[in-house]
Design an enzyme around this catalytic site. Structure first.
Site, PDB file in Angstrom:
ATOM      1  N   ARG A   9       0.867  -1.168   0.000  1.00 16.09           N
ATOM      2  CA  ARG A   9       0.000   0.000   0.000  1.00 16.09           C
ATOM      3  C   ARG A   9       0.913   1.230   0.000  1.00 16.09           C
ATOM      4  O   ARG A   9       2.062   1.150   0.447  1.00 16.09           O
ATOM      5  CB  ARG A   9      -0.859   0.024   1.268  1.00 16.09           C
ATOM      6  CG  ARG A   9      -1.828  -1.125   1.378  1.00 16.09           C
ATOM      7  CD  ARG A   9      -2.546  -1.077   2.745  1.00 16.09           C
ATOM      8  NE  ARG A   9      -3.511  -2.158   2.866  1.00 16.09           N
ATOM      9  CZ  ARG A   9      -3.262  -3.319   3.477  1.00 16.09           C
ATOM     10  NH1 ARG A   9      -2.085  -3.534   4.044  1.00 16.09           N
ATOM     11  NH2 ARG A   9      -4.194  -4.255   3.536  1.00 16.09           N
ATOM     12  N   LYS A  33      -1.914  -2.331   7.830  1.00 15.70           N
ATOM     13  CA  LYS A  33      -3.106  -1.845   8.528  1.00 15.70           C
ATOM     14  C   LYS A  33      -3.231  -2.522   9.890  1.00 15.70           C
ATOM     15  O   LYS A  33      -2.899  -3.697  10.039  1.00 15.70           O
ATOM     16  CB  LYS A  33      -4.360  -2.180   7.708  1.00 15.70           C
ATOM     17  CG  LYS A  33      -4.622  -1.235   6.570  1.00 15.70           C
ATOM     18  CD  LYS A  33      -5.963  -1.579   5.928  1.00 15.70           C
ATOM     19  CE  LYS A  33      -6.320  -0.593   4.849  1.00 15.70           C
ATOM     20  NZ  LYS A  33      -7.593  -0.933   4.210  1.00 15.70           N
ATOM     21  N   HIS A 100      -2.743   2.410  -6.274  1.00 14.28           N
ATOM     22  CA  HIS A 100      -3.491   1.170  -6.022  1.00 14.28           C
ATOM     23  C   HIS A 100      -3.519   0.278  -7.261  1.00 14.28           C
ATOM     24  O   HIS A 100      -3.598  -0.941  -7.137  1.00 14.28           O
ATOM     25  CB  HIS A 100      -4.912   1.475  -5.546  1.00 14.28           C
ATOM     26  CG  HIS A 100      -5.607   0.254  -5.042  1.00 14.28           C
ATOM     27  ND1 HIS A 100      -5.303  -0.311  -3.824  1.00 14.28           N
ATOM     28  CD2 HIS A 100      -6.549  -0.523  -5.612  1.00 14.28           C
ATOM     29  CE1 HIS A 100      -6.053  -1.394  -3.670  1.00 14.28           C
ATOM     30  NE2 HIS A 100      -6.814  -1.540  -4.726  1.00 14.28           N
ATOM     31  N   ARG A 103      -0.800  -2.193  -6.996  1.00 17.27           N
ATOM     32  CA  ARG A 103      -1.142  -3.260  -6.042  1.00 17.27           C
ATOM     33  C   ARG A 103      -2.074  -4.271  -6.710  1.00 17.27           C
ATOM     34  O   ARG A 103      -1.907  -5.479  -6.571  1.00 17.27           O
ATOM     35  CB  ARG A 103      -1.792  -2.615  -4.815  1.00 17.27           C
ATOM     36  CG  ARG A 103      -2.103  -3.536  -3.679  1.00 17.27           C
ATOM     37  CD  ARG A 103      -2.502  -2.701  -2.456  1.00 17.27           C
ATOM     38  NE  ARG A 103      -3.226  -3.454  -1.462  1.00 17.27           N
ATOM     39  CZ  ARG A 103      -2.651  -4.219  -0.548  1.00 17.27           C
ATOM     40  NH1 ARG A 103      -1.344  -4.349  -0.513  1.00 17.27           N
ATOM     41  NH2 ARG A 103      -3.384  -4.859   0.336  1.00 17.27           N
ATOM     42  N   HIS A 126      -4.067  -8.843   3.599  1.00 13.93           N
ATOM     43  CA  HIS A 126      -5.520  -8.870   3.789  1.00 13.93           C
ATOM     44  C   HIS A 126      -5.848  -9.765   4.981  1.00 13.93           C
ATOM     45  O   HIS A 126      -5.369 -10.898   5.044  1.00 13.93           O
ATOM     46  CB  HIS A 126      -6.223  -9.435   2.554  1.00 13.93           C
ATOM     47  CG  HIS A 126      -6.188  -8.534   1.365  1.00 13.93           C
ATOM     48  ND1 HIS A 126      -6.361  -8.987   0.087  1.00 13.93           N
ATOM     49  CD2 HIS A 126      -6.012  -7.197   1.252  1.00 13.93           C
ATOM     50  CE1 HIS A 126      -6.287  -7.990  -0.765  1.00 13.93           C
ATOM     51  NE2 HIS A 126      -6.071  -6.882  -0.084  1.00 13.93           N
ATOM     52  N   TYR A 135      -9.776 -10.389  -6.600  1.00 15.38           N
ATOM     53  CA  TYR A 135      -8.842 -10.492  -7.717  1.00 15.38           C
ATOM     54  C   TYR A 135      -9.097 -11.735  -8.562  1.00 15.38           C
ATOM     55  O   TYR A 135      -8.814 -11.738  -9.749  1.00 15.38           O
ATOM     56  CB  TYR A 135      -7.394 -10.458  -7.216  1.00 15.38           C
ATOM     57  CG  TYR A 135      -7.063  -9.142  -6.565  1.00 15.38           C
ATOM     58  CD1 TYR A 135      -6.891  -8.000  -7.331  1.00 15.38           C
ATOM     59  CD2 TYR A 135      -6.955  -9.032  -5.192  1.00 15.38           C
ATOM     60  CE1 TYR A 135      -6.605  -6.777  -6.742  1.00 15.38           C
ATOM     61  CE2 TYR A 135      -6.663  -7.819  -4.592  1.00 15.38           C
ATOM     62  CZ  TYR A 135      -6.494  -6.695  -5.372  1.00 15.38           C
ATOM     63  OH  TYR A 135      -6.221  -5.500  -4.790  1.00 15.38           O
TER      64      TYR A 135
END
Length: 157
Positions: A9, A33, A100, A103, A126, A135
């Site tokens: 990210r 995150k 993004h 990514r 994730h 995806y």
């Protein structure tokens, strides 16, 4: 290069510290995150570019951040987005190209290369596999388009 090669990210790229890069082990220790840590592999080409940046281009500084502006300050999201926009314009690419998108391209490329969905999930950071599964839907749509374009139109016969 780093965004596409690692799937980071933008915030992770900006926060990446020198001590969290292992050139010998070809990996990055990323804080993502929720302050979650993960290990992301890095390919040889990207590592070579990162070494060149650090040894030749990077502003000389004791700042712990790996990527610095030309003034020696840590890069931020706005700085990265401006660099992408500038390079996209130079190369006549879509002006809406975003960080993004790199990514997304990273994840799609891995899945097209038959990477394990769980491995992709881990590399992207994730927490929920359903986020990574998005995806696979994109990949399935692309395959359907290739399939449709490759077959003759039988409705005209």
């Amino acid at each position: 290069m780093v965004l596409f090669s690692t799937g980071l990210r933008v915030s992770e790229l900006c926060d990446l510290e020198r001590t969290r890069i292992s050139f010998a082990h070809k990996r990055l220790q990323v804080i993502g995150k929720g302050n979650k840590e993960r290990i992301v592999p890095v390919n040889d080409i990207c590592l070579k570019e990162m070494e060149s940046y650090f040894n030749v281009i990077r502003f000389p500084s004791n700042d712990p951040h790996f990527f610095l502006t030309t003034r020696g300050k840590p890069i931020n999201r706005v700085y990265v987005h401006r660099l992408i926009k500038k390079k996209a314009a130079e190369l006549n690419l879509d002006p809406n190209l975003s960080a993004h998108a790199f990514r997304h391209a990273f994840a799609t490329s891995l899945l097209e290369g038959d990477a394990d969905l769980r491995a992709v999930q881990e590399m992207l950071g994730h927490s929920d596999i359903r986020t990574t599964q998005i995806y696979t839907h994109v990949q399935a749509e692309r395959l359907k388009k290739v399939y449709d374009s490759a077959l003759p139109d039988l409705s005209e016969e």
